[in-house]
Design a protein around this motif. Structure first.
Motif, PDB file in Angstrom:
ATOM      1  N   ALA A  35       0.836  -1.205   0.000  1.00 47.83           N
ATOM      2  CA  ALA A  35       0.000   0.000   0.000  1.00 47.83           C
ATOM      3  C   ALA A  35       0.869   1.251   0.000  1.00 47.83           C
ATOM      4  CB  ALA A  35      -0.927  -0.009   1.215  1.00 47.83           C
ATOM      5  N   ALA A  36       1.945   1.198   0.803  1.00 47.92           N
ATOM      6  CA  ALA A  36       2.845   2.349   0.851  1.00 47.92           C
ATOM      7  C   ALA A  36       3.559   2.539  -0.475  1.00 47.92           C
ATOM      8  CB  ALA A  36       3.853   2.170   1.978  1.00 47.92           C
ATOM      9  N   GLU A  37       3.926   1.409  -1.150  1.00 48.14           N
ATOM     10  CA  GLU A  37       4.593   1.490  -2.447  1.00 48.14           C
ATOM     11  C   GLU A  37       3.684   2.133  -3.490  1.00 48.14           C
ATOM     12  OE1 GLU A  37       7.767   0.933  -5.199  1.00 48.14           O
ATOM     13  OE2 GLU A  37       7.580   1.157  -3.041  1.00 48.14           O
ATOM     14  N   PHE A  38       2.421   1.713  -3.469  1.00 46.86           N
ATOM     15  CA  PHE A  38       1.445   2.337  -4.390  1.00 46.86           C
ATOM     16  C   PHE A  38       1.445   3.860  -4.212  1.00 46.86           C
ATOM     17  CE2 PHE A  38      -1.171  -1.747  -4.799  1.00 46.86           C
ATOM     18  CZ  PHE A  38      -0.773  -1.966  -6.095  1.00 46.86           C
ATOM     19  N   VAL A 113      -2.316   5.034 -13.570  1.00 42.41           N
ATOM     20  CA  VAL A 113      -2.730   4.043 -12.568  1.00 42.41           C
ATOM     21  C   VAL A 113      -2.260   2.643 -12.974  1.00 42.41           C
ATOM     22  CG1 VAL A 113      -4.736   2.886 -11.557  1.00 42.41           C
ATOM     23  CG2 VAL A 113      -4.660   5.379 -11.697  1.00 42.41           C
ATOM     24  N   SER A 114      -2.421   2.297 -14.254  1.00 41.09           N
ATOM     25  CA  SER A 114      -1.978   0.981 -14.747  1.00 41.09           C
ATOM     26  C   SER A 114      -0.461   0.823 -14.578  1.00 41.09           C
ATOM     27  CB  SER A 114      -2.356   0.821 -16.221  1.00 41.09           C
ATOM     28  OG  SER A 114      -3.755   0.874 -16.375  1.00 41.09           O
ATOM     29  N   TYR A 115       0.282   1.868 -14.896  1.00 46.54           N
ATOM     30  CA  TYR A 115       1.746   1.820 -14.764  1.00 46.54           C
ATOM     31  C   TYR A 115       2.145   1.599 -13.313  1.00 46.54           C
ATOM     32  CZ  TYR A 115       6.461   3.636 -14.129  1.00 46.54           C
ATOM     33  OH  TYR A 115       7.780   3.787 -13.738  1.00 46.54           O
ATOM     34  N   VAL A 116       1.494   2.357 -12.389  1.00 43.60           N
ATOM     35  CA  VAL A 116       1.853   2.248 -10.973  1.00 43.60           C
ATOM     36  C   VAL A 116       1.534   0.846 -10.448  1.00 43.60           C
ATOM     37  CG1 VAL A 116       1.223   3.040  -8.656  1.00 43.60           C
ATOM     38  CG2 VAL A 116       1.726   4.694 -10.468  1.00 43.60           C
ATOM     39  N   ARG A 117       0.395   0.287 -10.843  1.00 45.31           N
ATOM     40  CA  ARG A 117       0.034  -1.051 -10.347  1.00 45.31           C
ATOM     41  C   ARG A 117       1.043  -2.097 -10.828  1.00 45.31           C
ATOM     42  NH1 ARG A 117      -6.467  -2.019  -9.913  1.00 45.31           N
ATOM     43  NH2 ARG A 117      -6.798  -0.448  -8.289  1.00 45.31           N
TER      44      ARG A 117
END
Length: 681
Positions: A35-38, A113-117
């Motif tokens: 969660a923190a990484e996101f 959002v897709s890149y971060v996931r």
């Protein structure tokens, strides 16, 4: 109008066996780190939607990230990846996401959002396994998931975009169609309508499609030929118009039935060409046909009133009592006084005060002040008309008399008089005629007084020798009767009788001359006057057994002594000319007549009239002589048959005329006579 949201994709699930085990590992061991990484990656790529979370505490943001991460990992574990994507997308479409609204996510944010996931999941692979085959399988499944996420997200975004566009189009259509007028876009270069709302149908009968199909023939087809040059000049004026400025223009358009209607357009520049010159204009056209008709009718009425006021032989004006200025003054001012009405409008009350007669000014100012004070105290619903009489100087230097009728034209919000309306009539000729009449009346009164004095003197001087003839004649008859022969006695008797008759005749002539001088009219009971006459004639009535009846006569404004004599003369005539073979019957009746009915000529004006009828059954007379019997000294019978002076009916006529009435008679020989009197009641 909202459009229901439907799922964009089918519910076929994807199978991620490796990714499911990896998700279990992360959920059990590294959920908080993930969660923190996101969050770290979102901040690193500067995801725009993070601005909506700035007001939240960091702990709350981390907790929200943990919940989202746990749902994603659980979906991988339970093989519900597609369901998770669809649920998230439906929450987005229905504005159910925390903090973020449906229209606050852009296309670039979907990609971020897709890149971060993907990047966050990849960053934890080395903690899960170092097996190359396992890593390759996991990366493939992560890429497959990201592809599905991007595909479904973009399709949902496009669906939402289409929905928003449709809603906006629907809103715009409703907005334009509910407008009070025609909304349009006109191309100045191609001279055609680019857009027209449906409001044109109820106003002109055309559909928007029919207007667009007219193309470059639009102007010539629906606009009045006389207006087209003005319209083209109006289009040219947009060269100097700034953006946002609005121009107004009125013109006529032909509806589908061929009838022209007036419209008022409000227009501004909609689009410009690259060089900055106007290209298209947007406008609102309002139907003002009813307004134009009302304006035309008002102008016609105003012109009609103007013509009436200018043609009237009077000065008609409206005046502001506070400013002293005239708002309107008719051409009658120049017609009657020779001065220009414009001079009064320019100079106001000062000009009028300068031409008023100085002797009339103080009185007129005082009367006007009293009338104004009274008007301010009266209720607005009550109308007061004040009259003023004064002199004004004509342009030629002479003074003219005027009578002005003034009334309140309008009041201010406090209810006090603001404007007054005056109508002034030139009464110079009337005033001069009254002055001449007053002078004539004065001279006539002097003449009448002299005549009455002369009549009294003449009567006295004429009666005095007659009195002596009668006196000495009667003494001769008393002392010398029988001493003279019979013929002498007869001659002496005739002398005495003639003297008596002459004495009565002089008295009657004097009565006739005095009738018009007596104007002491009072409301009297005619029945009382008749009863008094009947008492006077009681002996004669009893002698012949006459039956005289009335129908309870009314009251009337008369000179009592004259009407008493009128009744006495008429009744005396009836008694004198009764038949020997039949008892005399006299009937005195009355009725009221309307001024609008058929009336005899010669009456003075009145609202109603009283008709008196005195009818008897005496000897009557031949109707051929009806017009002669009221003439003085006219007799229809010999003196030897009926005594009298021949003045009695002439006196009756004079009395009736003195009361503004007329008297007439008709008779039938041996059947009777009827006298009719009509006079103002």
């Amino acid at each position: 109008m909202a459009t229901p949201i439907s799922p964009v994709f089918s519910s076929d699930e994807l199978t991620f066996p490796h990714l499911g085990r990896f998700a279990r590992f992360l959920l059990d061991n590294h959920l908080e780190e993930l969660a923190a990484e996101f969050l770290r990656l979102f901040r690193e790529v500067k995801l725009p939607m993070l601005v909506f979370f700035e007001s939240m505490p960091e702990e709350q943001i981390l907790q929200l990230s943990k919940q989202t991460s746990a749902r994603l990992l659980t979906a991988f574990i339970e093989n519900r990846v597609v369901e998770n994507i669809e649920t998230t997308l439906q929450s987005w479409a229905q504005t159910l996401l925390p903090v973020i609204g449906r229209n606050q996510i852009a296309t670039n944010e979907i990609a971020l959002v897709s890149y971060v996931r993907k990047q966050a999941l990849v960053n934890f692979l080395n903690r899960y396994t170092r097996d190359a085959e396992e890593l390759v399988a996991l990366i493939r499944e992560i890429d497959r998931y990201i592809l599905e996420l991007d595909s479904r997200s973009m399709k949902q975004y496009i669906s939402l975009l289409n929905r928003d566009i449709n809603e906006q189009l629907h809103f715009n259509e409703k907005l334009t169609d509910t407008s009070p007028g025609i909304i349009y876009v006109f191309d100045l270069i191609e001279r055609r309508e680019v857009f027209t709302n449906r409001k044109i149908e109820p106003i002109l009968g055309y559909t928007p499609e029919e207007i667009r199909d007219m193309g470059e023939n639009y102007l010539e087809t629906v606009h009045h030929a006389n207006d087209i040059p003005r319209i083209l000049a109006h289009f040219d004026s947009f060269v100097n118009l700034e953006d946002g400025q609005v121009q107004t223009f009125e013109h006529r358009m032909k509806d589908k039935s061929g009838r022209y209607r007036w419209l008022r357009n409000y227009e501004s520049i909609f689009r410009r060409k690259p060089d900055g010159s106007p290209w298209q204009i947007i406008g609102l056209a309002l139907d003002i046909e009813q307004e134009k008709q009302s304006t035309q009718l008002l102008e016609e009425k105003q012109n009609f009133i103007q013509k009436i006021t200018d043609a009237a032989p009077a000065i008609i004006a409206t005046f502001n009592i506070n400013s002293g200025q005239y708002q309107f003054i008719s051409q009658g001012f120049e017609l009657l006084l020779g001065h220009s009405p414009q001079q009064v409008l320019d100079e106001g009350i000062a000009f009028l005060l300068a031409i008023l007669h100085p002797d009339d000014l103080p009185r007129l100012m005082e009367e006007n002040a009293r009338a104004l004070e009274k008007a301010n105290q009266m209720p607005e619903s009550q109308v007061q008309v004040s009259e003023f009489q004064y002199r004004m100087r004509h342009r030629n230097g002479t003074y003219r008399w005027f009578r002005t009728f003034g009334t309140v034209f309008d009041r201010n919000p406090e209810g006090n008089v603001e404007h007054i309306l005056n109508i002034s009539l030139d009464i110079t000729e009337k005033v001069e005629a009254e002055h001449k009449l007053e002078e004539k009346n004065r001279r006539l009164e002097q003449s009448n007084a002299s005549l009455q004095e002369f009549a009294y003197i003449a009567s006295h001087d004429l009666k005095e020798p007659l009195r002596k003839i009668s006196t000495f004649g009667e003494r001769l008859l008393q002392t010398q009767r029988g001493r003279m022969d019979p013929e002498g006695d007869t001659y002496l008797e005739k002398i005495v009788e003639a003297a008596h008759r002459m004495h009565r005749l002089i008295g009657d002539v004097l009565s006739v001359s005095l009738i018009s001088a007596d104007q002491t009219f009072k409301v009297q009971s005619l029945q009382v006057l008749v009863d008094e006459v009947l008492e006077t004639l009681d002996y004669q009535i009893e002698q012949i057994g006459a039956d005289i009846r009335t129908d309870q006569l009314p009251v009337a404004p008369v000179v009592a002594t004259q009407f008493r004599q009128l009744f006495q003369n008429l009744l005396t005539n009836a008694l004198k000319f009764s038949r020997k073979d039949s008892p005399l019957q006299v009937r005195i009746t009355h009725r009221f007549l309307s001024a609008s009915g058929e009336l005899p000529a010669g009456l003075s004006p009145a609202r109603r009239f009283l008709e008196l009828t005195i009818a008897d059954n005496g000897i009557g007379f031949d109707n051929r002589y009806a017009h002669k019997i009221f003439a003085i000294f006219q007799r229809l019978h010999a003196r030897k048959d009926f005594e009298g002076t021949g003045i009695g009916l002439a006196i009756c006529k004079k009395i009736v005329e003195n009361h503004g009435g007329v008297i007439s008679a008709k008779g039938v020989p041996n059947q009777g006579a009827t006298f009719t009197i009509v006079l103002p009641a």
